[in-house]
Design a protein around this motif. Sequence first.
Motif, PDB file in Angstrom:
ATOM      1  N   GLU A 162      12.901  74.538   9.377  1.00 26.26           N
ATOM      2  CA  GLU A 162      12.013  73.649   9.604  1.00 26.26           C
ATOM      3  C   GLU A 162      11.616  73.721  11.003  1.00 26.26           C
ATOM      4  O   GLU A 162      10.483  73.402  11.628  1.00 26.26           O
ATOM      5  N   ILE A 163      12.544  73.730  11.983  1.00 25.33           N
ATOM      6  CA  ILE A 163      12.195  73.650  13.426  1.00 25.33           C
ATOM      7  C   ILE A 163      11.461  74.872  13.749  1.00 25.33           C
ATOM      8  O   ILE A 163      10.277  74.775  14.376  1.00 25.33           O
ATOM      9  N   ALA A 164      11.904  76.101  13.281  1.00 28.35           N
ATOM     10  CA  ALA A 164      11.104  77.341  13.728  1.00 28.35           C
ATOM     11  C   ALA A 164       9.644  77.224  13.151  1.00 28.35           C
ATOM     12  O   ALA A 164       8.751  77.550  13.732  1.00 28.35           O
ATOM     13  N   GLY A 165       9.537  76.737  11.781  1.00 29.73           N
ATOM     14  CA  GLY A 165       8.226  76.739  11.198  1.00 29.73           C
ATOM     15  C   GLY A 165       7.400  75.743  11.822  1.00 29.73           C
ATOM     16  O   GLY A 165       6.332  75.964  12.084  1.00 29.73           O
ATOM     17  N   THR A 166       7.929  74.436  12.372  1.00 31.92           N
ATOM     18  CA  THR A 166       7.213  73.565  13.012  1.00 31.92           C
ATOM     19  C   THR A 166       6.620  74.049  14.502  1.00 31.92           C
ATOM     20  O   THR A 166       5.410  73.869  14.660  1.00 31.92           O
ATOM     21  N   GLU A 167       7.582  74.929  15.145  1.00 30.88           N
ATOM     22  CA  GLU A 167       7.074  75.546  16.400  1.00 30.88           C
ATOM     23  C   GLU A 167       5.914  76.360  16.130  1.00 30.88           C
ATOM     24  O   GLU A 167       5.113  76.614  16.783  1.00 30.88           O
ATOM     25  N   ARG A 168       6.218  77.180  14.869  1.00 32.51           N
ATOM     26  CA  ARG A 168       5.064  78.400  14.806  1.00 32.51           C
ATOM     27  C   ARG A 168       3.677  77.686  14.272  1.00 32.51           C
ATOM     28  O   ARG A 168       2.534  77.844  14.868  1.00 32.51           O
ATOM     29  N   LEU A 169       3.787  76.575  13.652  1.00 27.63           N
ATOM     30  CA  LEU A 169       2.567  75.827  13.348  1.00 27.63           C
ATOM     31  C   LEU A 169       1.951  75.158  14.399  1.00 27.63           C
ATOM     32  O   LEU A 169       0.780  75.286  14.828  1.00 27.63           O
ATOM     33  N   LEU A 170       2.694  74.750  15.326  1.00 25.28           N
ATOM     34  CA  LEU A 170       2.091  74.011  16.697  1.00 25.28           C
ATOM     35  C   LEU A 170       1.394  75.257  17.503  1.00 25.28           C
ATOM     36  O   LEU A 170       0.373  75.169  18.219  1.00 25.28           O
ATOM     37  N   GLU A 171       2.044  76.314  17.313  1.00 27.94           N
ATOM     38  CA  GLU A 171       1.433  77.584  18.273  1.00 27.94           C
ATOM     39  C   GLU A 171       0.212  78.141  17.690  1.00 27.94           C
ATOM     40  O   GLU A 171      -0.712  78.336  18.145  1.00 27.94           O
ATOM     41  N   ILE A 172       0.216  78.165  16.244  1.00 28.18           N
ATOM     42  CA  ILE A 172      -0.970  78.483  15.560  1.00 28.18           C
ATOM     43  C   ILE A 172      -1.974  77.418  15.871  1.00 28.18           C
ATOM     44  O   ILE A 172      -3.403  78.144  16.051  1.00 28.18           O
ATOM     45  N   ILE A 173      -1.743  76.352  15.748  1.00 29.40           N
ATOM     46  CA  ILE A 173      -2.964  75.227  15.950  1.00 29.40           C
ATOM     47  C   ILE A 173      -3.349  75.308  17.656  1.00 29.40           C
ATOM     48  O   ILE A 173      -4.453  75.049  17.813  1.00 29.40           O
ATOM     49  N   LYS A 174      -2.533  75.572  18.630  1.00 34.23           N
ATOM     50  CA  LYS A 174      -2.564  75.692  19.886  1.00 34.23           C
ATOM     51  C   LYS A 174      -4.002  76.738  20.165  1.00 34.23           C
ATOM     52  O   LYS A 174      -4.696  76.603  20.837  1.00 34.23           O
ATOM     53  N   TYR A 175      -3.646  78.041  19.474  1.00 31.63           N
ATOM     54  CA  TYR A 175      -4.726  78.998  19.475  1.00 31.63           C
ATOM     55  C   TYR A 175      -5.962  78.772  18.522  1.00 31.63           C
ATOM     56  O   TYR A 175      -6.918  79.554  18.563  1.00 31.63           O
ATOM     57  N   ASN A 176      -5.847  78.068  17.588  1.00 27.45           N
ATOM     58  CA  ASN A 176      -6.904  77.679  16.586  1.00 27.45           C
ATOM     59  C   ASN A 176      -7.109  76.125  16.420  1.00 27.45           C
ATOM     60  O   ASN A 176      -7.075  75.437  15.657  1.00 27.45           O
ATOM     61  N   PRO A 177      -7.581  75.507  17.522  1.00 32.28           N
ATOM     62  CA  PRO A 177      -7.713  74.134  17.568  1.00 32.28           C
ATOM     63  C   PRO A 177      -9.027  73.559  17.001  1.00 32.28           C
ATOM     64  O   PRO A 177      -9.047  72.464  16.700  1.00 32.28           O
ATOM     65  N   GLU A 178     -10.009  74.342  16.925  1.00 33.51           N
ATOM     66  CA  GLU A 178     -11.210  73.716  16.137  1.00 33.51           C
ATOM     67  C   GLU A 178     -11.145  73.428  14.675  1.00 33.51           C
ATOM     68  O   GLU A 178     -10.225  74.084  13.947  1.00 33.51           O
ATOM     69  N   ILE A 179     -12.139  72.648  14.225  1.00 28.99           N
ATOM     70  CA  ILE A 179     -12.094  72.309  12.913  1.00 28.99           C
ATOM     71  C   ILE A 179     -12.451  73.261  12.243  1.00 28.99           C
ATOM     72  O   ILE A 179     -13.390  74.066  12.459  1.00 28.99           O
TER      73      ILE A 179
END
Length: 534
Positions: A472-489
């Motif tokens: 859960e922790i590693a997955g959450t950190e990975r999702l935040l990283e993906i959103i960081k580089y794909n922030p647009e709608i």
Amino acid sequence: MAKKVMKIEPVRQKVIQQLRPKKRVCAYCRVSTDSAKQHTSYVAQVEYYKAYIEKRKDWEFAGIFADEAKSGTQVGKREEFLRMMKECENGNIDIIITKSVTRFARNTIDSIEAIRKLKSLGITVYFEKENISTISEQSEQMLTILSSLAQGESEIISTNNRWGIQKRFRDGSYNISCVAYGYTKNDNGEITIKEDEAKVVRRIYSEYLNGKGSFVISRDLTKDNIPPVRTAEKWNDCVVKEILQNPIYEGDLILQKTYTTEVLPFTKKRNRGEMPQFFIKDNHEPIITREQGEMVRGILEYRRKQMNMDDSGKYQNRYEFSSKIMCRECGGNFRRQKIYIGKPYEKIQWSCKNHIENSRMCRTKPIREDAIKTAYITMWNKLASNRTFILNPMLDPLKNMRVSKEQEEEIENLNNRIMELTEQSHILSRVVQKGYMDSALFIQKQNALNIEIEEIKKKRNSLFDNNGFETEIAGTERLLEIIKYNPEITEAYDENLFLHTVNKVLIGSNGEITFRLINNLEITEYANKGGGKA
């Protein structure tokens, strides 16, 4: 002028002895695969090793790890061995006792790698039969020789067995141990027809030649309560295809369809041309005619090309939703289907396999692929837009949730002790800087503090590992990283984004589409005629 040399005494063993007065000792063994003997063997070895360890006042019994005695040639298959190694990494074991080198591992590389890893962790392995302890300097050389001998013995036995089998293949005297569905063996070991099963085989060939697919045939066999083949739990399209492609039903026999690798670790593989095969024509009485077999092969080849499958029968172009969609009601996997084929409004839908077989068993209706994609876009945009309210606040609670109340208190005590020792280290540094302490004495005391801090951190990490939410922790950190580089709608569906963020899609009977993300967070959208909606 003579140089002044000062000896700094080693302190690791002394500190470890103070922290742990008793050595935690476990035993590793292999027990019989026979279920009746296994329990007796395990109990006997537990009693033996417990008594053996408890004779020493400076030892403490840390349990027994016992794998089934299938093979000592491959460490990867031994679950208890791997569990023991994990306990060693967590700092819960000091000494391992095992009967002999051959019981520990017959693969030299695995054996030496495991011993080296244990030695780096400060853990001793004692081999009773050889009277060798890995704490000695000469142990690795001796163990390498003994492990190599054991490995060589296994390889020689395997080579001899393989040579005998190959000889029987060549002269046609090999008796297969397990015959195909539809056949049995008589008292002389000859293959004979088992009429009740042969009737089912004939039905499968007949229905396939009359236009039915393998999935429909398997479904009808299940409906008619026909017992499945001996190696399968139930009828399915793979089992039917296996029967349709087996030349044994035409009276022929192919030997060496599979083979075992020559060197350790021994691995069984399907023979795709690496080894010779042996074809025996008219070996036994056929169930179907050769004309039927030839026509079935022609249909199979045509359908394979139409469905874009490779020679092994696997789809060359897997869909992103394949094996991802599950039924919330019955747990069945979803299958891809085309509807309105050939018409302008041709669509793709996904259906629960249990609903397809029996709609009364599962009420979940098929769902359109475009509805899933629309629901994913809606879900992802909500998650990305609200990450500071959903994902960011999850990390700290997840880390805090990893332990029980008692463990939380223990971790707090360990953290306090680490802080105390760290402060002592800082004080020592200030003392030596002012010249109040000899440098050699400082290094000795500093080493002792560092070792104690290291041991306490190991204990703390062990508490985290045993009750963690690492996924859960590693997955959450990975999702935040993906959103960081794909922030647009996201306006259009992105297959790569879906594959990197979603583990499963759960479909409910009322149109719920639940996305289980890589951190096990579940977010639900709802499908309507136009697709997904919040």
